[in-house]
Scaffold this motif. Structure first.
Motif, PDB file in Angstrom:
ATOM      1  N   MET A   1       0.854  -1.183   0.000  1.00  0.00           N
ATOM      2  CA  MET A   1       0.000   0.000   0.000  1.00  0.00           C
ATOM      3  C   MET A   1       0.896   1.242   0.000  1.00  0.00           C
ATOM      4  O   MET A   1       1.212   1.814   1.052  1.00  0.00           O
ATOM      5  CB  MET A   1      -0.930  -0.007   1.210  1.00  0.00           C
TER       6      MET A   1
ATOM      7  N   ARG B   1     -15.209  12.619   2.423  1.00  0.00           N
ATOM      8  CA  ARG B   1     -16.445  12.204   1.739  1.00  0.00           C
ATOM      9  C   ARG B   1     -16.644  12.994   0.447  1.00  0.00           C
ATOM     10  O   ARG B   1     -17.102  12.452  -0.559  1.00  0.00           O
ATOM     11  CB  ARG B   1     -17.642  12.403   2.672  1.00  0.00           C
TER      12      ARG B   1
ATOM     13  N   SER C   1     -14.377  11.579  -2.164  1.00  0.00           N
ATOM     14  CA  SER C   1     -14.908  10.317  -2.666  1.00  0.00           C
ATOM     15  C   SER C   1     -16.019  10.542  -3.690  1.00  0.00           C
ATOM     16  O   SER C   1     -16.066   9.881  -4.739  1.00  0.00           O
ATOM     17  CB  SER C   1     -15.426   9.469  -1.498  1.00  0.00           C
TER      18      SER C   1
ATOM     19  N   HIS D   1     -15.757   7.211  -6.299  1.00  0.00           N
ATOM     20  CA  HIS D   1     -15.390   5.960  -5.643  1.00  0.00           C
ATOM     21  C   HIS D   1     -16.626   5.240  -5.130  1.00  0.00           C
ATOM     22  O   HIS D   1     -17.605   5.878  -4.707  1.00  0.00           O
ATOM     23  CB  HIS D   1     -14.435   6.229  -4.478  1.00  0.00           C
TER      24      HIS D   1
ATOM     25  N   SER E   1     -16.684   3.360  -2.414  1.00  0.00           N
ATOM     26  CA  SER E   1     -16.689   3.429  -0.952  1.00  0.00           C
ATOM     27  C   SER E   1     -15.539   4.313  -0.488  1.00  0.00           C
ATOM     28  O   SER E   1     -14.602   4.605  -1.245  1.00  0.00           O
ATOM     29  CB  SER E   1     -16.549   2.029  -0.341  1.00  0.00           C
ATOM     30  N   LEU E   2     -15.620   4.722   0.779  1.00  0.00           N
ATOM     31  CA  LEU E   2     -14.576   5.568   1.350  1.00  0.00           C
ATOM     32  C   LEU E   2     -13.250   4.829   1.478  1.00  0.00           C
ATOM     33  O   LEU E   2     -12.191   5.459   1.579  1.00  0.00           O
ATOM     34  CB  LEU E   2     -15.010   6.090   2.726  1.00  0.00           C
ATOM     35  N   ARG E   3     -13.272   3.510   1.481  1.00  0.00           N
ATOM     36  CA  ARG E   3     -12.030   2.744   1.611  1.00  0.00           C
ATOM     37  C   ARG E   3     -11.083   3.040   0.460  1.00  0.00           C
ATOM     38  O   ARG E   3      -9.868   3.058   0.643  1.00  0.00           O
ATOM     39  CB  ARG E   3     -12.337   1.247   1.664  1.00  0.00           C
ATOM     40  N   SER E   4     -11.650   3.284  -0.712  1.00  0.00           N
ATOM     41  CA  SER E   4     -10.798   3.603  -1.867  1.00  0.00           C
ATOM     42  C   SER E   4     -10.176   4.980  -1.739  1.00  0.00           C
ATOM     43  O   SER E   4      -9.137   5.253  -2.346  1.00  0.00           O
ATOM     44  CB  SER E   4     -11.624   3.532  -3.163  1.00  0.00           C
ATOM     45  N   THR E   5     -10.797   5.864  -0.971  1.00  0.00           N
ATOM     46  CA  THR E   5     -10.338   7.246  -0.866  1.00  0.00           C
ATOM     47  C   THR E   5      -9.362   7.442   0.288  1.00  0.00           C
ATOM     48  O   THR E   5      -8.669   8.450   0.339  1.00  0.00           O
ATOM     49  CB  THR E   5     -11.552   8.187  -0.686  1.00  0.00           C
ATOM     50  N   GLU E   6      -9.314   6.478   1.207  1.00  0.00           N
ATOM     51  CA  GLU E   6      -8.473   6.629   2.389  1.00  0.00           C
ATOM     52  C   GLU E   6      -6.997   6.748   2.061  1.00  0.00           C
ATOM     53  O   GLU E   6      -6.208   7.235   2.874  1.00  0.00           O
ATOM     54  CB  GLU E   6      -8.698   5.461   3.347  1.00  0.00           C
TER      55      GLU E   6
ATOM     56  N   ARG F   1      -3.572   8.978   4.000  1.00  0.00           N
ATOM     57  CA  ARG F   1      -2.224   8.541   4.386  1.00  0.00           C
ATOM     58  C   ARG F   1      -1.153   9.451   3.807  1.00  0.00           C
ATOM     59  O   ARG F   1      -0.068   9.582   4.375  1.00  0.00           O
ATOM     60  CB  ARG F   1      -1.984   7.105   3.910  1.00  0.00           C
TER      61      ARG F   1
END
Length: 334
Positions: free
Chosen positions: A118, A274, A277, A282, A284-289, A293
């Motif tokens: 990642m 949000r 995203s 996207h 879901s938000l998981r793709s935007t997290e 990082r």
């Protein structure tokens, strides 16, 4: 033995678009994966691609092909996993078409995907984006098109497939205020356009002229621009922009980096993951997290919100129990 060509043709031409409702981009990606696989398998089996049998695609050959994708073609692990996903999808189709291949299908389904690192996404600074957007020469046909494409790619945070598939009908009648984007997974979104982006697109539409082709961005032959053509356009103008902004030379700039840059700058401006995203489309938000990082400002805010723990310094005492001493030694890797 079961011929591969006939079943692969039905899978790509009929099964994916009609029964799976797959997008043209997905069909094209799967077709490219099997082009590479057919060439590799034909060389291994010493035959023509048209003479390949389904039984020739055993798990050992598939694994050798995936290694070739990663090492021979120097593709990423993510690309390797995309090729494996295409193979798995085809053999799910074969599973109920040819019961005699069930054992082969199950063994191929058991092939694992490779885990990926990642990594942080690559982004451009605001100054680097500005230098890139003004690099195309607006006095030429290609320059007008390229400036409009770069503006749309960055301002809307578009994937390459989304950018190249924009149709003339994506804009409201008589206006360029918004654009309708057909995104990944058949998800649509409507995005507003900056005034500068509208001007760039308007200039290109004027130079584009009247043509029966409905795709917005065309090459000099009047045909839809390809992904390779887009990559060449970006690389060309990065070299031009680097004259005014030398820091671009130290970065790997691709069409997708413009999408990452849009997301990073939107997050910095809004502070709301949000909204990023929704803008990028996207699922879901998981793709935007991933952009969280890479955002140092978010981590500084977390650091400022918490006081350092009031832990008093102490002296380490080795464990007296022999079992605990052995486990401590093993945990240190010695």
């Amino acid at each position: 033995m079961t011929p591969l060509a006939s079943h692969l043709t039905v899978f790509l031409v009929d099964h994916l678009p009609r029964h799976r409702n797959a997008s043209p981009h997905t069909v094209a990606t799967y077709a490219h994966s099997f082009t590479l696989l057919a060439r590799f398998a034909a060389e291994r089996r010493r035959c023509r691609p048209i003479d390949l049998q389904i039984e020739d695609l055993d798990p050992d050959l598939i694994l050798a092909f995936l290694d070739h994708v990663e090492t021979g073609r120097q593709n990423s692990v993510s690309t390797r996993n995309v090729r494996l996903a295409a193979v798995r999808s085809f053999f799910r189709y074969i599973e109920y078409k040819i019961p005699s291949c069930l054992d082969q299908v199950l063994r191929i389904h058991a092939l694992p995907q490779k885990r990926t690192d990642m990594r942080l996404v690559d982004t451009l600074t605001v100054d680097e984006v500005k230098a890139l957007l003004v690099a195309p020469d607006s006095r030429s046909f290609g320059g007008l098109r390229d400036r409009a494409m770069l503006h749309m790619a960055y301002a809307c945070g578009l994937r390459a497939s989304e950018l190249l598939s924009i149709q003339m009908t994506a804009f409201p009648p008589g206006s360029l205020a918004t654009v309708r984007i057909h995104g990944k997974g058949r998800r649509e979104r409507v995005l507003p356009l900056w005034r500068e982006t509208q001007q760039a697109v308007r200039g290109w539409i004027g130079a584009r002229g009247n043509t029966s082709e409905q795709t917005l961005f065309l090459n000099r032959l009047g045909e839809p621009l390809s992904r390779d053509g887009l990559a060449l356009v970006v690389a060309k103008h990065v070299r031009q922009a680097a004259i005014a902004c030398p820091s671009l030379l130290s970065k790997r700039v691709t069409p997708h980096v413009l999408r990452h840059s849009c997301a990073a700058h939107t997050l910095a401006a809004t502070g709301d993951i949000r909204k990023v995203s929704l803008w990028l489309g996207h699922a879901s938000l998981r793709s935007t997290e991933v952009y969280l990082r890479a955002d140092a400002a978010e981590k500084l805010a977390i650091l400022a919100a918490h006081a350092p723990p009031g832990v008093k310094p102490g002296r380490f005492r080795p464990p007296s129990d022999k079992l605990l001493a052995m486990l401590a030694t093993a945990s240190n890797g010695t």
